[in-house]
Design a protein around this motif. Structure first.
Motif, PDB file in Angstrom:
ATOM      1  N   MET A  61       0.852  -1.201   0.000  1.00 27.79           N
ATOM      2  CA  MET A  61       0.000   0.000   0.000  1.00 27.79           C
ATOM      3  C   MET A  61       0.886   1.248   0.000  1.00 27.79           C
ATOM      4  O   MET A  61       0.889   2.040   0.934  1.00 27.79           O
ATOM      5  CB  MET A  61      -0.941  -0.032   1.199  1.00 27.79           C
ATOM      6  N   ALA A  62       1.609   1.430  -1.099  1.00 26.28           N
ATOM      7  CA  ALA A  62       2.631   2.476  -1.163  1.00 26.28           C
ATOM      8  C   ALA A  62       2.039   3.875  -1.248  1.00 26.28           C
ATOM      9  O   ALA A  62       2.752   4.862  -1.013  1.00 26.28           O
ATOM     10  CB  ALA A  62       3.540   2.234  -2.368  1.00 26.28           C
ATOM     11  N   GLU A  63       0.752   3.977  -1.587  1.00 19.57           N
ATOM     12  CA  GLU A  63       0.149   5.303  -1.769  1.00 19.57           C
ATOM     13  C   GLU A  63      -0.806   5.664  -0.639  1.00 19.57           C
ATOM     14  O   GLU A  63      -1.645   6.548  -0.802  1.00 19.57           O
ATOM     15  CB  GLU A  63      -0.542   5.367  -3.119  1.00 19.57           C
ATOM     16  N   THR A  64      -0.655   5.008   0.493  1.00 16.27           N
ATOM     17  CA  THR A  64      -1.472   5.313   1.666  1.00 16.27           C
ATOM     18  C   THR A  64      -0.596   5.949   2.728  1.00 16.27           C
ATOM     19  O   THR A  64       0.480   5.435   3.050  1.00 16.27           O
ATOM     20  CB  THR A  64      -2.110   4.031   2.232  1.00 16.27           C
ATOM     21  N   GLY A  65      -1.026   7.085   3.272  1.00 16.90           N
ATOM     22  CA  GLY A  65      -0.263   7.775   4.308  1.00 16.90           C
ATOM     23  C   GLY A  65      -0.975   9.049   4.725  1.00 16.90           C
ATOM     24  O   GLY A  65      -2.070   9.358   4.235  1.00 16.90           O
ATOM     25  N   PHE A  66      -0.341   9.781   5.612  1.00 20.35           N
ATOM     26  CA  PHE A  66      -0.924  11.033   6.096  1.00 20.35           C
ATOM     27  C   PHE A  66      -0.543  12.230   5.224  1.00 20.35           C
ATOM     28  O   PHE A  66      -1.061  13.324   5.434  1.00 20.35           O
ATOM     29  CB  PHE A  66      -0.505  11.286   7.540  1.00 20.35           C
ATOM     30  N   THR A  67       0.353  12.026   4.281  1.00 24.12           N
ATOM     31  CA  THR A  67       0.757  13.093   3.370  1.00 24.12           C
ATOM     32  C   THR A  67       0.752  12.565   1.936  1.00 24.12           C
ATOM     33  O   THR A  67       0.655  11.355   1.703  1.00 24.12           O
ATOM     34  CB  THR A  67       2.169  13.613   3.706  1.00 24.12           C
ATOM     35  N   VAL A  68       0.881  13.486   1.002  1.00 24.44           N
ATOM     36  CA  VAL A  68       0.946  13.165  -0.424  1.00 24.44           C
ATOM     37  C   VAL A  68       2.201  13.820  -1.000  1.00 24.44           C
ATOM     38  O   VAL A  68       2.449  15.005  -0.736  1.00 24.44           O
ATOM     39  CB  VAL A  68      -0.314  13.682  -1.154  1.00 24.44           C
ATOM     40  N   PRO A  69       3.017  13.105  -1.763  1.00 22.65           N
ATOM     41  CA  PRO A  69       4.187  13.733  -2.395  1.00 22.65           C
ATOM     42  C   PRO A  69       3.763  14.829  -3.369  1.00 22.65           C
ATOM     43  O   PRO A  69       2.706  14.736  -4.005  1.00 22.65           O
ATOM     44  CB  PRO A  69       4.863  12.577  -3.145  1.00 22.65           C
TER      45      PRO A  69
ATOM     46  N   ARG B 297      -3.276  14.334  -8.432  1.00 22.58           N
ATOM     47  CA  ARG B 297      -4.242  13.234  -8.302  1.00 22.58           C
ATOM     48  C   ARG B 297      -5.151  13.415  -7.092  1.00 22.58           C
ATOM     49  O   ARG B 297      -5.953  12.536  -6.776  1.00 22.58           O
ATOM     50  CB  ARG B 297      -3.500  11.902  -8.212  1.00 22.58           C
ATOM     51  N   VAL B 298      -5.039  14.546  -6.401  1.00 20.27           N
ATOM     52  CA  VAL B 298      -5.912  14.859  -5.268  1.00 20.27           C
ATOM     53  C   VAL B 298      -7.063  15.713  -5.794  1.00 20.27           C
ATOM     54  O   VAL B 298      -6.862  16.863  -6.187  1.00 20.27           O
ATOM     55  CB  VAL B 298      -5.154  15.620  -4.161  1.00 20.27           C
ATOM     56  N   PRO B 299      -8.289  15.173  -5.824  1.00 22.56           N
ATOM     57  CA  PRO B 299      -9.412  15.948  -6.371  1.00 22.56           C
ATOM     58  C   PRO B 299      -9.979  16.932  -5.349  1.00 22.56           C
ATOM     59  O   PRO B 299      -9.701  16.852  -4.147  1.00 22.56           O
ATOM     60  CB  PRO B 299     -10.440  14.868  -6.706  1.00 22.56           C
ATOM     61  N   ARG B 300     -10.788  17.838  -5.838  1.00 18.84           N
ATOM     62  CA  ARG B 300     -11.575  18.707  -4.964  1.00 18.84           C
ATOM     63  C   ARG B 300     -12.494  17.845  -4.114  1.00 18.84           C
ATOM     64  O   ARG B 300     -13.004  16.817  -4.563  1.00 18.84           O
ATOM     65  CB  ARG B 300     -12.407  19.666  -5.819  1.00 18.84           C
ATOM     66  N   HIS B 301     -12.737  18.290  -2.870  1.00 15.18           N
ATOM     67  CA  HIS B 301     -13.593  17.524  -1.965  1.00 15.18           C
ATOM     68  C   HIS B 301     -14.595  18.474  -1.323  1.00 15.18           C
ATOM     69  O   HIS B 301     -14.217  19.517  -0.797  1.00 15.18           O
ATOM     70  CB  HIS B 301     -12.747  16.862  -0.872  1.00 15.18           C
ATOM     71  N   GLY B 302     -15.867  18.136  -1.385  1.00 17.17           N
ATOM     72  CA  GLY B 302     -16.902  18.994  -0.833  1.00 17.17           C
ATOM     73  C   GLY B 302     -17.662  18.332   0.292  1.00 17.17           C
ATOM     74  O   GLY B 302     -17.777  17.105   0.354  1.00 17.17           O
ATOM     75  N   PHE B 303     -18.179  19.154   1.197  1.00 13.75           N
ATOM     76  CA  PHE B 303     -18.963  18.688   2.334  1.00 13.75           C
ATOM     77  C   PHE B 303     -20.281  19.452   2.353  1.00 13.75           C
ATOM     78  O   PHE B 303     -20.323  20.604   2.779  1.00 13.75           O
ATOM     79  CB  PHE B 303     -18.201  18.914   3.644  1.00 13.75           C
ATOM     80  N   PRO B 304     -21.373  18.838   1.903  1.00 11.43           N
ATOM     81  CA  PRO B 304     -22.662  19.543   1.910  1.00 11.43           C
ATOM     82  C   PRO B 304     -23.116  19.840   3.335  1.00 11.43           C
ATOM     83  O   PRO B 304     -22.854  19.071   4.260  1.00 11.43           O
ATOM     84  CB  PRO B 304     -23.607  18.539   1.238  1.00 11.43           C
TER      85      PRO B 304
ATOM     86  N   ALA C  50      -8.705  21.066  -5.140  1.00 11.13           N
ATOM     87  CA  ALA C  50      -7.928  20.053  -5.834  1.00 11.13           C
ATOM     88  C   ALA C  50      -6.440  20.353  -5.627  1.00 11.13           C
ATOM     89  O   ALA C  50      -6.040  21.508  -5.550  1.00 11.13           O
ATOM     90  CB  ALA C  50      -8.263  20.067  -7.318  1.00 11.13           C
ATOM     91  N   GLY C  51      -5.659  19.304  -5.504  1.00 12.45           N
ATOM     92  CA  GLY C  51      -4.230  19.492  -5.276  1.00 12.45           C
ATOM     93  C   GLY C  51      -3.931  20.188  -3.966  1.00 12.45           C
ATOM     94  O   GLY C  51      -2.971  20.968  -3.870  1.00 12.45           O
ATOM     95  N   ASP C  52      -4.717  19.901  -2.936  1.00 10.11           N
ATOM     96  CA  ASP C  52      -4.614  20.599  -1.646  1.00 10.11           C
ATOM     97  C   ASP C  52      -3.197  20.488  -1.067  1.00 10.11           C
ATOM     98  O   ASP C  52      -2.754  19.414  -0.664  1.00 10.11           O
ATOM     99  CB  ASP C  52      -5.623  20.000  -0.677  1.00 10.11           C
ATOM    100  N   ARG C  53      -2.507  21.620  -0.984  1.00 10.84           N
ATOM    101  CA  ARG C  53      -1.112  21.614  -0.547  1.00 10.84           C
ATOM    102  C   ARG C  53      -0.983  21.373   0.957  1.00 10.84           C
ATOM    103  O   ARG C  53       0.116  21.107   1.447  1.00 10.84           O
ATOM    104  CB  ARG C  53      -0.415  22.923  -0.949  1.00 10.84           C
ATOM    105  N   ALA C  54      -2.091  21.414   1.682  1.00 15.06           N
ATOM    106  CA  ALA C  54      -2.038  21.065   3.097  1.00 15.06           C
ATOM    107  C   ALA C  54      -1.585  19.614   3.289  1.00 15.06           C
ATOM    108  O   ALA C  54      -1.048  19.260   4.348  1.00 15.06           O
ATOM    109  CB  ALA C  54      -3.401  21.280   3.739  1.00 15.06           C
TER     110      ALA C  54
END
Length: 378
Positions: free
Chosen positions: A209-217, A223-230, A242-246
């Motif tokens: 599971m090489a692409e699972t973690g608390f951060t993203v390179p 590959r990080v999409p926009r995420h919404g919370f109604p 999208a591409g959240d640098r946090a």
């Protein structure tokens, strides 16, 4: 395969009804050489999207903890004060939802098993009355997490938790979330490692599971999409870009409760391991006994009652997973993620979306996915 076609058609329709239309689903059926796997991404996101999985972090964290018990690093019945001395001598509210000044001694120490069983005595209490003193004090101390990890560092979190009473006697209640934040503190103290390092050593690396973690390179942020919370009225309460640098910065608190980012393919590797009774693609990751312990009910009658509103009707809780009456086990995350395993049918499924749930009530897309998997009428 009929199930794959049925789910593909249903989710192709479901994504059209989402306010934030993006989802990736994966299913596996069968075992070993006869296994069949499908992965599709209708909507606006790629199949390899990196998506926050929120509370689907919990089963992975529980599996890592059980792997530590197999290695003799800790025991499920170890008192948590062995690792966090400030948690010795915790008090318990004398009256359910009563004043913080009226407490009684705990009748036994809280154990590692209690944490996995959601029994730390702090957490979200759906049945608490408005103005509940313990809920207010927990919030004021900054101890709550949700799809976001706690803002505190683990040491400060532990110190602030130590001075609050438990809502119930050890093993006699079920409050959501904070038990798994407490688990982070215990695992880090027991191992001398950061929590993500433990996850990587015990679960993520053995399963590839090489692409699972608390951060993203940084090179993968596209590959990080926009995420919404109604919100309750259906409008967007919060939108993550999208591409959240946090996601480039490691959290101060790498939580066992929430916060991992993953892909559907990675999560299917984890689900397949559970479906296979703990066997990974190259070696055994968990013993069959550990998987059995993980998927055996721990909720008492009092715990089920206390969990009403957050533990879905008819579901029990094991060690890091929910268990439904048919024996399926897994959990859902508030970001619109879901992972469940059906041992009787030989099926495991994963759903990741870009539309957060907004409430404990399962959203339409989640219900449609699992009803299609089970061939139930929509």
């Amino acid at each position: 395969m009929e199930m794959f076609d049925r789910v593909g058609a249903e989710m192709g329709a479901a994504v059209q009804d989402m306010q934030f239309p993006g989802l990736v689903w994966s299913l596996t059926s069968g075992h070993d050489a006869g296994r069949q796997v499908a992965l599709e991404a209708p909507g606006d996101v790629p199949g390899d999207a990196l998506i926050r999985i929120a509370s689907v972090t919990k089963p992975i964290a529980a599996a890592a903890t059980l792997a530590l018990t197999e290695a003799g690093v800790l025991d499920l019945d170890d008192p948590v004060e062995r690792f966090v001395p400030s948690w010795a001598g915790r008090r318990v509210l004398g009256i359910r939802n009563g004043p913080l000044s009226e407490t009684v001694p705990a009748d036994r120490p809280t154990t590692v098993r209690d944490l996995l069983a959601m029994g730390f005595g702090l957490g979200y209490d759906a049945g608490a009355p408005e103005g509940d003193a313990l809920s207010a004090a927990t919030s004021a101390a900054g101890l709550y997490s949700d799809w976001r990890v706690p803002a505190l560092d683990p040491d400060t979190w532990a110190e602030r938790a130590a001075v609050l009473p438990m809502a119930h006697q050890p093993g006699q209640g079920w409050l959501y979330q904070s038990s798994f934040d407490a688990l982070t503190v215990v695992v880090q103290a027991a191992t001398g490692q950061g929590f993500e390092a433990v996850l990587r050593e015990r679960i993520l690396d053995p399963l590839g599971m090489a692409e699972t973690g608390f951060t993203v390179p940084e090179e993968s942020l596209d590959r990080v999409p926009r995420h919404g919370f109604p919100d309750a009225a259906g409008g967007p309460a919060e939108i993550l870009p999208a591409g959240d640098r946090a996601l480039l910065t490691p959290p101060r608190f790498p939580s066992a409760a929430t916060g991992l980012v993953s892909t559907a393919a990675d999560l299917m590797r984890f689900a397949s391991m559970l479906l296979d009774g703990g066997s990974g693609p190259n070696r055994r990751v968990l013993t069959e006994d550990s998987v059995r312990a993980m998927t055996t009910e721990t909720t008492t009658g009092a715990g089920r009652e206390m969990g009403r509103g957050l533990l879905p009707e008819g579901q029990a809780w094991g060690l890091g997973v929910g268990i439904d009456p048919a024996g399926r086990f897994g959990w859902d995350g508030g970001t619109g993620s879901s992972l469940w395993v059906d041992p009787a049918a030989g099926v495991a499924g994963v759903l990741l979306t870009t539309e957060g749930m907004g409430s404990p009530e399962p959203p339409a897309y989640l219900q449609r996915f699992w009803r299609a998997v089970q061939s139930l009428p929509t």
